[in-house]
Design an enzyme around this catalytic site. Structure first.
Site, PDB file in Angstrom:
ATOM      1  N   HIS A  47       9.630 -14.543 -10.493  1.00 43.38           N
ATOM      2  CA  HIS A  47       9.962 -13.821  -9.250  1.00 43.38           C
ATOM      3  C   HIS A  47      11.484 -13.818  -9.044  1.00 43.38           C
ATOM      4  O   HIS A  47      12.065 -12.800  -8.674  1.00 43.38           O
ATOM      5  CB  HIS A  47       9.328 -14.503  -8.034  1.00 43.38           C
ATOM      6  CG  HIS A  47       7.833 -14.471  -8.004  1.00 43.38           C
ATOM      7  ND1 HIS A  47       7.065 -15.595  -7.863  1.00 43.38           N
ATOM      8  CD2 HIS A  47       6.957 -13.437  -8.075  1.00 43.38           C
ATOM      9  CE1 HIS A  47       5.789 -15.260  -7.839  1.00 43.38           C
ATOM     10  NE2 HIS A  47       5.691 -13.969  -7.973  1.00 43.38           N
TER      11      HIS A  47
ATOM     12  N   LYS B  45      -6.866 -13.953  -1.978  1.00 43.54           N
ATOM     13  CA  LYS B  45      -6.368 -15.280  -2.396  1.00 43.54           C
ATOM     14  C   LYS B  45      -6.434 -16.331  -1.303  1.00 43.54           C
ATOM     15  O   LYS B  45      -6.282 -16.010  -0.125  1.00 43.54           O
ATOM     16  CB  LYS B  45      -4.914 -15.149  -2.876  1.00 43.54           C
ATOM     17  CG  LYS B  45      -4.796 -14.293  -4.109  1.00 43.54           C
ATOM     18  CD  LYS B  45      -3.360 -14.165  -4.556  1.00 43.54           C
ATOM     19  CE  LYS B  45      -3.295 -13.244  -5.776  1.00 43.54           C
ATOM     20  NZ  LYS B  45      -1.906 -12.945  -6.148  1.00 43.54           N
TER      21      LYS B  45
ATOM     22  N   SER C  17       1.913 -17.357 -10.331  1.00 44.83           N
ATOM     23  CA  SER C  17       1.875 -18.546  -9.477  1.00 44.83           C
ATOM     24  C   SER C  17       0.641 -19.385  -9.804  1.00 44.83           C
ATOM     25  O   SER C  17       0.703 -20.622  -9.816  1.00 44.83           O
ATOM     26  CB  SER C  17       1.864 -18.120  -8.002  1.00 44.83           C
ATOM     27  OG  SER C  17       3.020 -17.394  -7.715  1.00 44.83           O
TER      28      SER C  17
ATOM     29  N   ARG D 111       4.875  -7.089 -15.717  1.00 46.34           N
ATOM     30  CA  ARG D 111       4.933  -8.108 -16.775  1.00 46.34           C
ATOM     31  C   ARG D 111       4.357  -7.602 -18.090  1.00 46.34           C
ATOM     32  O   ARG D 111       4.838  -7.908 -19.148  1.00 46.34           O
ATOM     33  CB  ARG D 111       4.189  -9.365 -16.338  1.00 46.34           C
ATOM     34  CG  ARG D 111       4.910 -10.130 -15.246  1.00 46.34           C
ATOM     35  CD  ARG D 111       4.011 -11.112 -14.601  1.00 46.34           C
ATOM     36  NE  ARG D 111       2.859 -10.424 -14.043  1.00 46.34           N
ATOM     37  CZ  ARG D 111       1.772 -11.014 -13.574  1.00 46.34           C
ATOM     38  NH1 ARG D 111       1.682 -12.308 -13.622  1.00 46.34           N
ATOM     39  NH2 ARG D 111       0.784 -10.310 -13.072  1.00 46.34           N
TER      40      ARG D 111
HETATM   41  N1  COA Z   1       7.028 -13.305 -12.391  1.00 46.44           N
HETATM   42  C1  COA Z   1       6.068 -14.202 -12.249  1.00 46.44           C
HETATM   43  N2  COA Z   1       4.883 -13.958 -11.673  1.00 46.44           N
HETATM   44  C2  COA Z   1       4.700 -12.727 -11.218  1.00 46.44           C
HETATM   45  C3  COA Z   1       5.652 -11.716 -11.342  1.00 46.44           C
HETATM   46  C4  COA Z   1       6.857 -12.048 -11.949  1.00 46.44           C
HETATM   47  N3  COA Z   1       7.835 -11.174 -12.103  1.00 46.44           N
HETATM   48  N4  COA Z   1       5.164 -10.584 -10.806  1.00 46.44           N
HETATM   49  C5  COA Z   1       3.932 -10.886 -10.359  1.00 46.44           C
HETATM   50  N5  COA Z   1       3.662 -12.169 -10.626  1.00 46.44           N
HETATM   51  C6  COA Z   1       2.425 -12.890 -10.330  1.00 46.44           C
HETATM   52  C7  COA Z   1       2.287 -13.266  -8.883  1.00 46.44           C
HETATM   53  O1  COA Z   1       2.804 -14.554  -8.637  1.00 46.44           O
HETATM   54  C8  COA Z   1       0.805 -13.243  -8.708  1.00 46.44           C
HETATM   55  O2  COA Z   1       0.289 -14.480  -9.165  1.00 46.44           O
HETATM   56  P1  COA Z   1      -1.059 -15.076  -8.566  1.00 46.44           P
HETATM   57  O3  COA Z   1      -2.109 -14.002  -8.731  1.00 46.44           O
HETATM   58  O4  COA Z   1      -1.311 -16.236  -9.418  1.00 46.44           O
HETATM   59  O5  COA Z   1      -0.773 -15.392  -7.114  1.00 46.44           O
HETATM   60  C9  COA Z   1       0.318 -12.175  -9.688  1.00 46.44           C
HETATM   61  O6  COA Z   1       1.355 -12.020 -10.614  1.00 46.44           O
HETATM   62  C10 COA Z   1       0.024 -10.839  -9.060  1.00 46.44           C
HETATM   63  O7  COA Z   1       1.183 -10.386  -8.373  1.00 46.44           O
HETATM   64  P2  COA Z   1       1.066  -9.180  -7.356  1.00 46.44           P
HETATM   65  O8  COA Z   1       0.207  -8.117  -7.934  1.00 46.44           O
HETATM   66  O9  COA Z   1       2.432  -8.821  -6.903  1.00 46.44           O
HETATM   67  O10 COA Z   1       0.178  -9.806  -6.181  1.00 46.44           O
HETATM   68  P3  COA Z   1       0.625 -10.661  -4.945  1.00 46.44           P
HETATM   69  O11 COA Z   1      -0.577 -11.355  -4.418  1.00 46.44           O
HETATM   70  O12 COA Z   1       1.792 -11.510  -5.239  1.00 46.44           O
HETATM   71  O13 COA Z   1       1.089  -9.536  -3.891  1.00 46.44           O
HETATM   72  C11 COA Z   1       0.653  -7.858  -2.207  1.00 46.44           C
HETATM   73  C12 COA Z   1       0.202  -8.500  -3.524  1.00 46.44           C
HETATM   74  C13 COA Z   1       0.794  -8.897  -1.093  1.00 46.44           C
HETATM   75  C14 COA Z   1       2.009  -7.162  -2.415  1.00 46.44           C
HETATM   76  C15 COA Z   1      -0.443  -6.800  -1.834  1.00 46.44           C
HETATM   77  O14 COA Z   1      -1.692  -7.463  -1.687  1.00 46.44           O
HETATM   78  C16 COA Z   1      -0.116  -6.066  -0.545  1.00 46.44           C
HETATM   79  O15 COA Z   1       0.629  -5.108  -0.568  1.00 46.44           O
HETATM   80  N6  COA Z   1      -0.668  -6.539   0.585  1.00 46.44           N
HETATM   81  C17 COA Z   1      -0.404  -5.965   1.890  1.00 46.44           C
HETATM   82  C18 COA Z   1      -1.585  -5.149   2.392  1.00 46.44           C
HETATM   83  C19 COA Z   1      -1.493  -3.709   1.934  1.00 46.44           C
HETATM   84  O16 COA Z   1      -0.576  -2.982   2.257  1.00 46.44           O
HETATM   85  N7  COA Z   1      -2.497  -3.318   1.137  1.00 46.44           N
HETATM   86  C20 COA Z   1      -2.594  -1.974   0.609  1.00 46.44           C
HETATM   87  C21 COA Z   1      -1.703  -1.801  -0.584  1.00 46.44           C
HETATM   88  S1  COA Z   1      -1.848  -0.169  -1.248  1.00 46.44           S
END
Ligand code: COA
Length: 161
Positions: A17, A41, A128, A90
């Site tokens: 991140h 989650k 994560s 990724r």
């Molecule tokens: N380096 C390391 N890990 C990374 C990464 C990077 N560059 N990019 C992503 N990851 C990891 C994250 O830590 C996460 O790990 P985890 O699943 O073990 O927690 C995983 O990859 C998935 O990341 P991401 O797809 O970004 O999911 P997220 O849970 O971190 O975030 C939100 C998702 C919160 C942005 C999304 O649910 C959201 O937009 N929510 C708001 C509600 C909304 O508007 N919904 C409609 C959307 S159209």
């Protein structure tokens, strides 16, 4: 002023991140890293704790702001006047999901685009959950998170035992 937002659950922030945050902060005038709720989650840290951890590891980046928001990302982007949402890609496997999210967000808020940054190769496999799983099984997470984050994860795991 070009404002970008980098959303995620950040439970907790990893070096992957941080890599995206550092590169995005060099591309935009202001980068708002927003801790959001992912309803699929069950987080280890509260949103406020995750934001506090993010603040600790981004203190060297003056144009980075940390916030928390529980709601629609597209609405938050409008509220903060952001021109783009930043996401890290990724692997090819991330693409389909991210593509769907980007199109849904654009439909909800036509003024906001999504900018994808390729994650640096050394963090391609990182998430994560992977970090928490390695720590839970006694492995070293030193190469995946900042030292202060490592301390907090280990402290939290000892508390949960
Ligand atoms: N380096 C390391 N890990 C990374 C990464 C990077 N560059 N990019 C992503 N990851 C990891 C994250 O830590 C996460 O790990 P985890 O699943 O073990 O927690 C995983 O990859 C998935 O990341 P991401 O797809 O970004 O999911 P997220 O849970 O971190 O975030 C939100 C998702 C919160 C942005 C999304 O649910 C959201 O937009 N929510 C708001 C509600 C909304 O508007 N919904 C409609 C959307 S159209």
């Amino acid at each position: 002023m070009k404002t970008a937002i980098y959303p995620g659950s950040f439970d907790p922030v990893t070096l992957g991140h941080l890599d995206v945050i550092e590169r995005a902060s060099a591309l935009f005038d202001r980068l708002i890293v927003v801790v959001m709720h992912n309803q699929t989650k069950k987080p280890m840290f509260t949103a406020e704790e995750r934001a506090a951890l993010l603040r600790r590891v981004t203190g060297h980046l003056p144009n980075v702001e940390i916030d928390c928001f529980d709601g629609l990302l597209a609405a938050y982007a409008a509220e903060r006047g952001a021109c783009t949402i930043v996401k890290g890609l990724r692997a090819v496997s991330d693409f389909e999901y991210e593509f769907q999210m980007a199109l849904a967000n654009r439909k909800l808020n036509p003024d906001v685009d999504t900018t994808f940054l390729m994650t640096s190769a050394e963090y391609m496999y990182l998430s994560s959950s992977v970090v928490k799983d390695i720590a839970a099984h006694g492995g070293s997470i030193r190469d995946f998170v900042s030292p202060e984050i490592e301390t907090e994860i280990l402290k939290r795991m000892r508390k949960e035992d």
